[in-house]
Design a protein around this motif. Structure first.
Motif, PDB file in Angstrom:
ATOM      1  N   LYS A  16      19.072 -13.245 -15.444  1.00  0.00           N
ATOM      2  CA  LYS A  16      18.856 -13.511 -14.030  1.00  0.00           C
ATOM      3  C   LYS A  16      17.633 -14.409 -13.902  1.00  0.00           C
ATOM      4  O   LYS A  16      16.560 -14.080 -14.393  1.00  0.00           O
ATOM      5  N   GLU A  17      17.776 -15.521 -13.244  1.00  0.00           N
ATOM      6  CA  GLU A  17      16.714 -16.535 -13.156  1.00  0.00           C
ATOM      7  C   GLU A  17      15.442 -16.015 -12.489  1.00  0.00           C
ATOM      8  O   GLU A  17      14.344 -16.350 -12.885  1.00  0.00           O
ATOM      9  N   TYR A  18      15.564 -15.193 -11.467  1.00  0.00           N
ATOM     10  CA  TYR A  18      14.400 -14.770 -10.701  1.00  0.00           C
ATOM     11  C   TYR A  18      13.642 -13.609 -11.350  1.00  0.00           C
ATOM     12  O   TYR A  18      12.599 -13.209 -10.866  1.00  0.00           O
ATOM     13  N   ALA A  19      14.143 -13.044 -12.430  1.00  0.00           N
ATOM     14  CA  ALA A  19      13.601 -11.805 -12.972  1.00  0.00           C
ATOM     15  C   ALA A  19      12.770 -12.001 -14.237  1.00  0.00           C
ATOM     16  O   ALA A  19      12.829 -11.201 -15.145  1.00  0.00           O
ATOM     17  N   LEU A  20      11.974 -13.055 -14.309  1.00  0.00           N
ATOM     18  CA  LEU A  20      11.249 -13.295 -15.548  1.00  0.00           C
ATOM     19  C   LEU A  20       9.823 -13.753 -15.292  1.00  0.00           C
ATOM     20  O   LEU A  20       9.455 -14.130 -14.187  1.00  0.00           O
ATOM     21  N   THR A  21       9.041 -13.706 -16.359  1.00  0.00           N
ATOM     22  CA  THR A  21       7.676 -14.224 -16.359  1.00  0.00           C
ATOM     23  C   THR A  21       7.615 -15.322 -17.404  1.00  0.00           C
ATOM     24  O   THR A  21       8.120 -15.150 -18.513  1.00  0.00           O
ATOM     25  N   GLU A  22       7.012 -16.449 -17.054  1.00  0.00           N
ATOM     26  CA  GLU A  22       6.883 -17.555 -18.003  1.00  0.00           C
ATOM     27  C   GLU A  22       5.460 -17.597 -18.534  1.00  0.00           C
ATOM     28  O   GLU A  22       4.511 -17.346 -17.795  1.00  0.00           O
ATOM     29  N   LEU A  23       5.325 -17.900 -19.831  1.00  0.00           N
ATOM     30  CA  LEU A  23       4.000 -18.058 -20.412  1.00  0.00           C
ATOM     31  C   LEU A  23       4.037 -19.085 -21.525  1.00  0.00           C
ATOM     32  O   LEU A  23       5.075 -19.341 -22.110  1.00  0.00           O
ATOM     33  N   ASN A  24       2.884 -19.681 -21.787  1.00  0.00           N
ATOM     34  CA  ASN A  24       2.745 -20.686 -22.834  1.00  0.00           C
ATOM     35  C   ASN A  24       1.760 -20.154 -23.861  1.00  0.00           C
ATOM     36  O   ASN A  24       0.621 -19.859 -23.527  1.00  0.00           O
ATOM     37  N   VAL A  25       2.218 -20.033 -25.104  1.00  0.00           N
ATOM     38  CA  VAL A  25       1.370 -19.557 -26.192  1.00  0.00           C
ATOM     39  C   VAL A  25       1.492 -20.539 -27.340  1.00  0.00           C
ATOM     40  O   VAL A  25       2.584 -20.794 -27.839  1.00  0.00           O
ATOM     41  N   GLY A  26       0.369 -21.128 -27.727  1.00  0.00           N
ATOM     42  CA  GLY A  26       0.357 -22.060 -28.848  1.00  0.00           C
ATOM     43  C   GLY A  26       1.249 -23.272 -28.631  1.00  0.00           C
ATOM     44  O   GLY A  26       1.818 -23.788 -29.581  1.00  0.00           O
ATOM     45  N   GLY A  27       1.420 -23.700 -27.379  1.00  0.00           N
ATOM     46  CA  GLY A  27       2.239 -24.861 -27.075  1.00  0.00           C
ATOM     47  C   GLY A  27       3.719 -24.575 -26.918  1.00  0.00           C
ATOM     48  O   GLY A  27       4.510 -25.476 -26.654  1.00  0.00           O
ATOM     49  N   ASN A  33       6.674 -22.602 -24.782  1.00  0.00           N
ATOM     50  CA  ASN A  33       6.943 -21.946 -23.505  1.00  0.00           C
ATOM     51  C   ASN A  33       7.909 -20.793 -23.728  1.00  0.00           C
ATOM     52  O   ASN A  33       9.045 -21.008 -24.144  1.00  0.00           O
ATOM     53  N   TYR A  34       7.441 -19.582 -23.466  1.00  0.00           N
ATOM     54  CA  TYR A  34       8.242 -18.379 -23.604  1.00  0.00           C
ATOM     55  C   TYR A  34       8.585 -17.822 -22.230  1.00  0.00           C
ATOM     56  O   TYR A  34       7.892 -18.089 -21.257  1.00  0.00           O
ATOM     57  N   ILE A  35       9.648 -17.022 -22.193  1.00  0.00           N
ATOM     58  CA  ILE A  35       9.919 -16.215 -21.017  1.00  0.00           C
ATOM     59  C   ILE A  35       9.929 -14.756 -21.462  1.00  0.00           C
ATOM     60  O   ILE A  35      10.288 -14.447 -22.614  1.00  0.00           O
ATOM     61  N   VAL A  36       9.495 -13.873 -20.578  1.00  0.00           N
ATOM     62  CA  VAL A  36       9.496 -12.442 -20.844  1.00  0.00           C
ATOM     63  C   VAL A  36      10.260 -11.780 -19.706  1.00  0.00           C
ATOM     64  O   VAL A  36       9.989 -12.052 -18.533  1.00  0.00           O
ATOM     65  N   LEU A  37      11.215 -10.929 -20.047  1.00  0.00           N
ATOM     66  CA  LEU A  37      11.970 -10.223 -19.037  1.00  0.00           C
ATOM     67  C   LEU A  37      12.366  -8.847 -19.552  1.00  0.00           C
ATOM     68  O   LEU A  37      12.341  -8.601 -20.757  1.00  0.00           O
ATOM     69  N   LYS A  38      12.692  -7.952 -18.626  1.00  0.00           N
ATOM     70  CA  LYS A  38      13.154  -6.628 -19.005  1.00  0.00           C
ATOM     71  C   LYS A  38      14.576  -6.734 -19.572  1.00  0.00           C
ATOM     72  O   LYS A  38      15.363  -7.550 -19.118  1.00  0.00           O
ATOM     73  N   SER A  39      14.879  -5.888 -20.519  1.00  0.00           N
ATOM     74  CA  SER A  39      16.196  -5.944 -21.147  1.00  0.00           C
ATOM     75  C   SER A  39      17.323  -5.664 -20.159  1.00  0.00           C
ATOM     76  O   SER A  39      18.423  -6.189 -20.319  1.00  0.00           O
ATOM     77  N   ASP A  40      17.068  -4.897 -19.107  1.00  0.00           N
ATOM     78  CA  ASP A  40      18.130  -4.634 -18.140  1.00  0.00           C
ATOM     79  C   ASP A  40      18.389  -5.818 -17.202  1.00  0.00           C
ATOM     80  O   ASP A  40      19.330  -5.807 -16.421  1.00  0.00           O
ATOM     81  N   GLU A  41      17.565  -6.861 -17.286  1.00  0.00           N
ATOM     82  CA  GLU A  41      17.788  -8.101 -16.520  1.00  0.00           C
ATOM     83  C   GLU A  41      18.651  -9.085 -17.315  1.00  0.00           C
ATOM     84  O   GLU A  41      19.005 -10.140 -16.802  1.00  0.00           O
ATOM     85  N   VAL A  42      18.959  -8.762 -18.560  1.00  0.00           N
ATOM     86  CA  VAL A  42      19.831  -9.599 -19.382  1.00  0.00           C
ATOM     87  C   VAL A  42      21.267  -9.289 -19.001  1.00  0.00           C
ATOM     88  O   VAL A  42      21.679  -8.119 -18.998  1.00  0.00           O
ATOM     89  N   LEU A  43      22.020 -10.320 -18.653  1.00  0.00           N
ATOM     90  CA  LEU A  43      23.396 -10.137 -18.209  1.00  0.00           C
ATOM     91  C   LEU A  43      24.393 -10.097 -19.357  1.00  0.00           C
ATOM     92  O   LEU A  43      25.408  -9.406 -19.281  1.00  0.00           O
ATOM     93  N   ALA A  44      24.106 -10.859 -20.437  1.00  0.00           N
ATOM     94  CA  ALA A  44      25.045 -10.930 -21.559  1.00  0.00           C
ATOM     95  C   ALA A  44      24.345 -11.509 -22.774  1.00  0.00           C
ATOM     96  O   ALA A  44      23.325 -12.180 -22.661  1.00  0.00           O
ATOM     97  N   THR A  45      24.924 -11.242 -23.945  1.00  0.00           N
ATOM     98  CA  THR A  45      24.503 -11.907 -25.170  1.00  0.00           C
ATOM     99  C   THR A  45      25.658 -12.756 -25.647  1.00  0.00           C
ATOM    100  O   THR A  45      26.818 -12.447 -25.410  1.00  0.00           O
ATOM    101  N   ILE A  46      25.313 -13.857 -26.307  1.00  0.00           N
ATOM    102  CA  ILE A  46      26.340 -14.772 -26.803  1.00  0.00           C
ATOM    103  C   ILE A  46      26.211 -14.848 -28.321  1.00  0.00           C
ATOM    104  O   ILE A  46      25.139 -15.021 -28.832  1.00  0.00           O
TER     105      ILE A  46
END
Length: 90
Positions: free
Chosen positions: A64-75, A77-90
């Protein structure tokens, strides 16, 4: 102090991922300028917290696009989200 080049460790039921790049062209080959690209809702999992059961490092996730936090570590760009906000794995 920790080395900033290491991958952050997510806590509890959090997932750390790197967002996939948006398409540079449409399916018909038309070039898209940066202002018209959509942020993709897919990412590659880099680390998972200890309470995450159904998602593994290396999975591609749809989220879900609105359910994440973005951060930059060592150049990177990561996103962090709760596992229940993941809709599917591919």
């Amino acid at each position: 102090m920790k080395d900033n080049t290491t991958i952050p460790t997510p806590l509890a039921n959090r997932v750390l991922a790197v967002r996939r790049e948006a398409a540079q062209t449409t399916a018909s080959g038309i070039y898209l300028p940066d202002s018209h690209k959509e942020k993709p809702s897919m990412a590659d999992v880099k680390a998972v917290g200890p309470d995450v059961k159904d998602i593994a490092v290396g999975d591609t996730i749809v989220f879900k696009e609105y359910a994440l936090t973005e951060l930059n570590v060592g150049g990177t760009n990561y996103i962090v989200l709760k596992s229940d906000e993941v809709l599917a794995t591919i």
